[in-house]
Each structure stands twice: as C-alpha cells, then as structure tokens.
Design an enzyme around this catalytic site. Structure first.
Site, PDB file in Angstrom:
ATOM      1  N   CYS A  24       0.842  -1.203   0.000  1.00 28.24           N
ATOM      2  CA  CYS A  24       0.000   0.000   0.000  1.00 28.24           C
ATOM      3  C   CYS A  24       0.876   1.252   0.000  1.00 28.24           C
ATOM      4  O   CYS A  24       2.096   1.175   0.059  1.00 28.24           O
ATOM      5  CB  CYS A  24      -0.901   0.013   1.231  1.00 28.24           C
ATOM      6  SG  CYS A  24       0.047   0.148   2.767  1.00 28.24           S
ATOM      7  N   ASP A 429      -7.745  13.131 -27.880  1.00 26.33           N
ATOM      8  CA  ASP A 429      -6.919  13.240 -29.078  1.00 26.33           C
ATOM      9  C   ASP A 429      -7.910  13.159 -30.247  1.00 26.33           C
ATOM     10  O   ASP A 429      -9.015  12.654 -30.078  1.00 26.33           O
ATOM     11  CB  ASP A 429      -5.927  12.069 -29.110  1.00 26.33           C
ATOM     12  CG  ASP A 429      -5.119  12.044 -30.393  1.00 26.33           C
ATOM     13  OD1 ASP A 429      -4.633  13.111 -30.794  1.00 26.33           O
ATOM     14  OD2 ASP A 429      -5.005  10.966 -30.998  1.00 26.33           O
TER      15      ASP A 429
END
Length: 721
Positions: A24, A429
């Site tokens: 973590c 894009d």
C-alpha cells in the site's frame, strides 16, 4: 542494476531499485523515509510498480539503503526477479491459496457440525487457524505496524485488529474454559481465519486487475532502432557499415531505405521521402520530406530512400525524451487513498478507546470480574470486526470491473474506477479517437470545363499505382463507379509530390499535394490537386470519418457536467472542422507530446482530468492524467500508459458505459462502507454493555457481510443511468 546519470547534478547517480513486499501507499512512505534518512535525495517510491527511484551522491551509501529497506521488512530484488514475478502466481496469490483450505475446514466444521465433532475441538481448531493467522500477521501486520508508526492507521490495522481480537478472544476462551461445554461460546478461530482469507481474496482481485505500468517503458524502448547503416568515406568512395544505433555520433552520415526505422534525429541530406510520423503526431497520413527537412528517430520511412545527418543521439532524441516523460508522469502520479482507509483512520482509535473504556467501567465501576470484563472488552473488538469494511471496496470493484469487461472495457484496478467517477474534464486526441483515421472524399471539384467524371477516372487509374493511405481510401471509394476508359502509360510516382502519367492522346496528368500546383494557384487549402498539361483542372477535399456515437458521447459528457476538450497534433483547420461537427468548443491544435503533457498538467491543477488517446505521442499525457483512457486498436505503449482500455475501437459509446460503471461502483463502495460502519455504530454499544453474546455478534457480523456482498452483486445487473 545499472545506475545511470541524473541530470540535475552530474555527481549524483540516479538509482532504480525493485522492492518486493509493498502492499500500500504506507509501505511506499516507509521505504521513502528509509531512503532519505540514509543520505539519498528525491526519493520516489511507487508501490504499484514496486520501484524506488532516488538520487545518490555517494555510491557507497547504496549498501546502507538496501540494508535499511531489508530491516524495514522488505526485499530488494533484481530486474530479472521482478520480471519473473509478473509471470505465474504472485506471492499474494500463493498466500491466499495457502490459507484457503484451512479456512474452509474451520468455517464448515463450525457451521455444519455439532460441538462434539472432532474438528471442533478447541485445540485442533487453534492448530488449524494458526498457519492462517501467521500468514495474516506477516502480510497485513507489517503494513499495519508501519502505518501506526506514521500515526496514520490504515485498513490493515482494522484487519489485524479484527482477526487478532477474534484469535485472542478464542485463545482466552480455550485457556479459561477448556474442557467445559461453555468453551464453545468463546471459540472464534474460524472468524479470525475467514477475515484474513477474505481480505487476501479482495487484495488478489485488486492486484490482478492492475497491470504493471512499467511495461509502457519497455514497449517504448522497443521502438528505438537497434541497427543503423552508417556511410563512411574510404579513398573518396562511400562505403556502408552496419552499426548499433547506440554507437551513432552527432555528425555521422546515415543511409535509410523504404521500410527502415529512422535511427536518430537529424536532417535530410538527399532524397524525396514519405515518413510515417504517427508515433509522434498521432496522425495516420505520411509526411512528405525533401532535402533540409528534419526527421525523427523511431519514425518509419514508408517510401523512398535517403541520406541523413545525425544531429541528436542517445538521450537527446525526441523518442528518448518521450520515454523519460512517461517515466516521470507515472512516478508523479499521486496515490489515491481508499475511502475505507479514510474511515478507518478515525474508526481504529475510536474502537480501541471504547474497548479499553468497556474493560475499565465493567471492572472498576460495576465490579465485574477481570475475566468477564476482559471478555466484554474483547467482544467489542470482535463485534467491530472490520470484515464488512474490508469487503466493501474489493467486492464492489470486482463486480464493477467484471461488468466493464463484459462490455469490452478493460479497467486496471479500483483506483481507476474511483478516479474516473470524479473527472471534471475529458481531453480527447483527434485522429483514431474521435475519428476513425479512415479518410473519405468530402468533395471533388472540377475546373476549366473538365467533367467531374474525368477527374474521378484520372484519380482512379493513377492512384491505383500509389501505396499512400489517401490513395488507398480514394480507390476504395471510387472502385464501384463507371469510369471513362482512359489508357495511361509512363505512370510514375514523384517522391514527396504525387503521381503522374501520360494518356493515349499524349496529355500529361498529375495528382498530388499542393507542391505540384504551387505555380498555378495560391489556394493551398485542398488535400489533392489534379493537373492536365500543367493546367489545374480540379481538386479533392478529404476528411476523417467521425466515430460511431462520438456526437452522442460528447453531449452525454456535457449532461454530466464534464467539459470535453480536443487536443491534437493535427492542423488548426482540420481540428476546427471536426470540433464544430461534435460541438466541442475548447480546441488545442498542432500540439507536440511535451505540449500535450503541459496542458494535461495545467488541467490537473484545476481538478480531475481524463485523457483519451491512441498514439505513442499520447503516452506521456495518458500517464500524467488522473485517468488515461486508450482505444483498443491503439499502440501498445498507449494501452500500457492508460488505466482504462476501450476494446471496440470504432464505437465511442463505450466511454459513456465506462463512466457510468465507474460512477455506480463508487456509489456502491460508499453504500457498502455506510452499512459496514452503521452496523458497528449500532452493535458496539450493545456489546460494551454486555448484552450481546459473542455468538449473536458473529451472526450479525456475518449478516453485515451478506448485505455488503449482496449490494455489490446488485451492481452486476443494476440499470445504469
């Protein structure tokens, strides 16, 4: 591991270590502190990729850093070992599979058989539970301990507290009541084992869905040319020598032929060529180049042959800089703190306090015996077991990712779902994302008393001999028409210009870019020009085909208060044409990879931003955005740099589905955490007062698990709107 030079200070060495055992963000913080406490600077540790990067002034300190990481309970491994871990079963999966049979035996023997059944003997249950509990302590305990040292308790503290409380409670019951019928009221070994195995399963699901983002770097590295043809002069004669691209120096002369990868950045000395620069611009149309023009390493020479001068080599090339940008964008991505961790930060200390207060009040105020007061105190911990909390996020994520996969959407991990649900703007894009990258004839205009049929026939017969993508699109569109019988001879391709041919009447025809018509017209706005005996007789306008459901997707995003933005390497005119059809008002055209990255950075400062792209040139921006989304037919680099992949490349409706699944998964996680927390809020005071037997406590705890899992499963078929 080969440390390499780091540009801020020449005397510094940039070091990359592969670290095993991080689970973590807290693990990453611990390792980061170890590195910086031992004399290194700019420590950047990413637990998802298992990489630790830092600058080191003195190489001798590296040994101390490695020892420090080992002391903290982690292991520094080689690149080969790191790559080996991506194949076969991970250590986490092995831990889960090891604990599973023990947990199944404990759970079913307790649930199905009577107390007299041999497997329900307290000592035998302790023996079966012990291996599972040891694995839990080794895996969750380390992370829990490190988070406590940093005064920021995480989910693993809850897991260890819950399973630990059940285990200690059971050992106390075994010790105090062994041999009596009452002992079974205090035996909860199956609870301790089930918590550990279930949460391990949740982690396995989470880790399986997260692909190593480092693979984007290796894919990019593969694009760099490995061999080059170097021209050397011997006695005034030009000779050819094959060399490694790494050996090329600035000023070397190189030969590049059709189909070759251009080895380094430089300029064209001679030759007319077509270059596929889609990896940089994202545009599918090859670019025509002639003497003096610049060429970029890693792009492909589609047509022609050239001599070039090497001007930028090694880390100075555009591709090397893109690789570095992707690395930095991945490293600088902030780690998302899970909602469960936020709740547990407050929850853990509160439950511990209630447990201690319960013992003190029971024993000192109500004069209850130490054993009974201790049992009440531990009962508070058992009842507050975070099993439902531990399941709240992974189960919803598992169902959400599964539903997305059935819809042809790949989502890499729960944090991507969370992030996507929060986006305020989505940057697109253009080519290959909003448009298909296939070209269509928008308009054919005939001039000087020439018929449109003649223009179409000239185009059809001449463009058949060209390998250009636009030529292929024209042939595809015109092949089913009836053409005038024109017989061409002397057909040839003029490199970088177009096609020319002579018909049976002796007329010369040319088809090509504005370069062939620059002497007869000043209008450069058309895609192709058609000339007959050097007289302009017509022109062709081509356009990109817009993707299915692109218009609906843009209007859907606006309805969700998400701002759509177009960001492209294409010309301003083309971008504006597409944007007006899709009703996108914010446009950024003619953008290079580093400019795209800077724009994404500026958007990120205003809020959560998603980037949708498909080219190598989009990779740094995809990695930098809060959520990178790539199209299924995108380059491998774009796919590895993104967190969400839409597999139906021609239909943008999947973006709507992905957003709605993310939104509803986040909603489900919040509902799950509410139920898990609500159960604790109600049950803890009752347990503290001594009115809740551990048996009923375990039953209600199981019921809270059922509610959480049931709510997550509902997400499978829930109507998304």
């Amino acid at each position: 591991m080969e440390p390499h030079s780091h540009h801020p200070h020449e005397e510094d060495t940039q070091v990359v270590l592969n670290v095993e055992g991080m689970t973590c963000a807290h693990c990453a913080m611990t390792i980061s502190k170890v590195i910086e406490n031992n004399g290194a600077e700019h420590a950047n540790v990413n637990f998802a990729t298992g990489e630790a990067r830092f600058s080191l002034g003195n190489k001798e300190e590296l040994k101390t850093i490695v020892e420090g990481i080992t002391k903290a309970g982690y292991k520094v491994i080689s690149q080969k070992e790191s790559e080996a871990h991506t194949h076969g079963l991970s250590s986490l999966e092995k831990k889960f599979l090891f604990t599973l049979p023990f947990t199944v035996v404990l759970f079913f023997s307790h649930m199905i058989f009577s107390h007299d059944f041999i497997l329900n003997s307290p000592l035998l249950q302790l023996a079966i539970c012990l291996p599972v509990f040891i694995v839990g302590c080794m895996y969750f305990g380390k992370s829990a301990w490190n988070s406590l040292k940093l005064f920021s308790p995480n989910m693993d503290v809850l897991i260890m507290m819950g399973s630990g409380a059940a285990f200690v409670y059971s050992i106390a019951g075994t010790t105090l009541f062994y041999g009596t019928h009452e002992a079974h009221n205090y035996i909860f070994y199956e609870t301790a084992a089930t918590i550990i195995s279930l949460v391990l399963l949740g982690n396995v699901i989470e880790h399986r869905s997260v692909k190593q983002t480092t693979s984007a770097i290796s894919e990019l590295t593969k694009l760099q040319s490995t061999i080059a043809k170097k021209i050397i002069l011997v006695d005034g004669k030009e000779l050819m020598e094959e060399v490694s691209a790494k050996e090329i120096l600035v000023g070397d002369m190189l030969l590049v032929n059709t189909g070759d990868k251009i080895p380094v950045d430089g300029s064209l000395i001679s030759g007319n060529i077509s270059v596929d620069e889609s990896m940089i611009t994202g545009e599918s149309m090859p670019v025509e180049k002639s003497k003096g023009d610049t060429v970029i390493g890693g792009t492909i020479l589609v047509n022609g042959s050239m001599k070039m001068l090497a001007e930028k080599v090694g880390k100075a090339t555009v591709l090397a800089k893109i690789i570095e940008m992707v690395k930095n964008a991945q490293q600088s991505k902030p780690e998302i703190q899970k909602l469960g961790d936020k709740v547990s930060t407050i929850f853990v200390p509160v439950v511990l306090c209630i447990s201690i207060v319960t013992f003190l009040i029971c024993h000192f105020v109500f004069d209850i015996s130490i054993q009974k007061a201790m049992m009440n105190s531990i009962a508070v911990l058992v009842i507050s077991c975070p099993c439902a909390m531990g399941l709240a996020t992974p189960t919803a994520v598992m169902v959400g990712i599964g539903r997305a996969a059935r819809n042809g959407i790949l989502i890499k991990g729960g944090s991507s779902l969370e992030e996507f649900a929060k986006v305020q703007s989505i940057v697109f894009d253009k080519t290959g994302t909003l448009t298909t990258g296939d070209f269509k004839i928008k308009n054919i205009q005939s001039l000087n008393e020439t018929s449109k049929d003649e223009i179409e026939s000239v185009l059809f017969y001449l463009e058949q001999r060209s390998s250009h993508p636009i030529a292929k699109s024209i042939i595809q569109e015109l092949k089913n028409k009836n053409h005038l019988p024109i017989s061409f001879s002397e057909i040839k391709e003029i490199k970088g210009l177009g096609m020319e041919g002579k018909n049976s009447d002796g007329n010369y025809f040319k088809v090509g870019s504005y370069r062939i018509a620059s002497e007869v017209t000043t209008d450069s706005s058309h895609t192709l020009y058609v000339l007959k005996n050097n007289l302009l007789i017509g022109f062709v306008d081509m356009e990109d085909e817009i993707k299915t459901h692109a218009k609906e997707t843009i209007s859907f995003l606006k309805s969700q208060n998400i701002t759509p933005v177009m960001l492209s390497g294409d010309t301003k005119k083309r971008c504006e044409e597409i944007a007006s059809q899709l009703r996108i008002s914010e446009i950024y055209s003619e953008q290079l990879p580093d400019q795209k990255l800077n724009l994404i950075d500026s958007f990120s400062k205003k809020g959560h931003v998603a980037m949708v792209g498909d080219g190598i040139n989009d990779a740094p921006a995809l990695a930098k955005a809060s959520v990178g989304i790539s199209i299924g037919n995108a380059t491998q680099v774009a796919i590895h740099s993104s967190q969400i992949v839409l597999l139906k490349e021609k239909d943008l409706a999947q973006l709507q589905t992905a957003y709605l699944i993310s939104k509803h998964t986040l909603k489900t996680i919040k509902q799950n955490l509410f139920w898990a927390f609500f159960y604790n809020v109600v049950a803890i005071p009752i347990a503290a007062a001594g009115y809740l037997s551990p048996m009923i406590g375990a039953l209600t705890m199981a019921f809270s698990d059922v509610i959480v899992i049931g709510n997550s499963i509902r997400l499978r078929t829930k109507k998304l709107n």
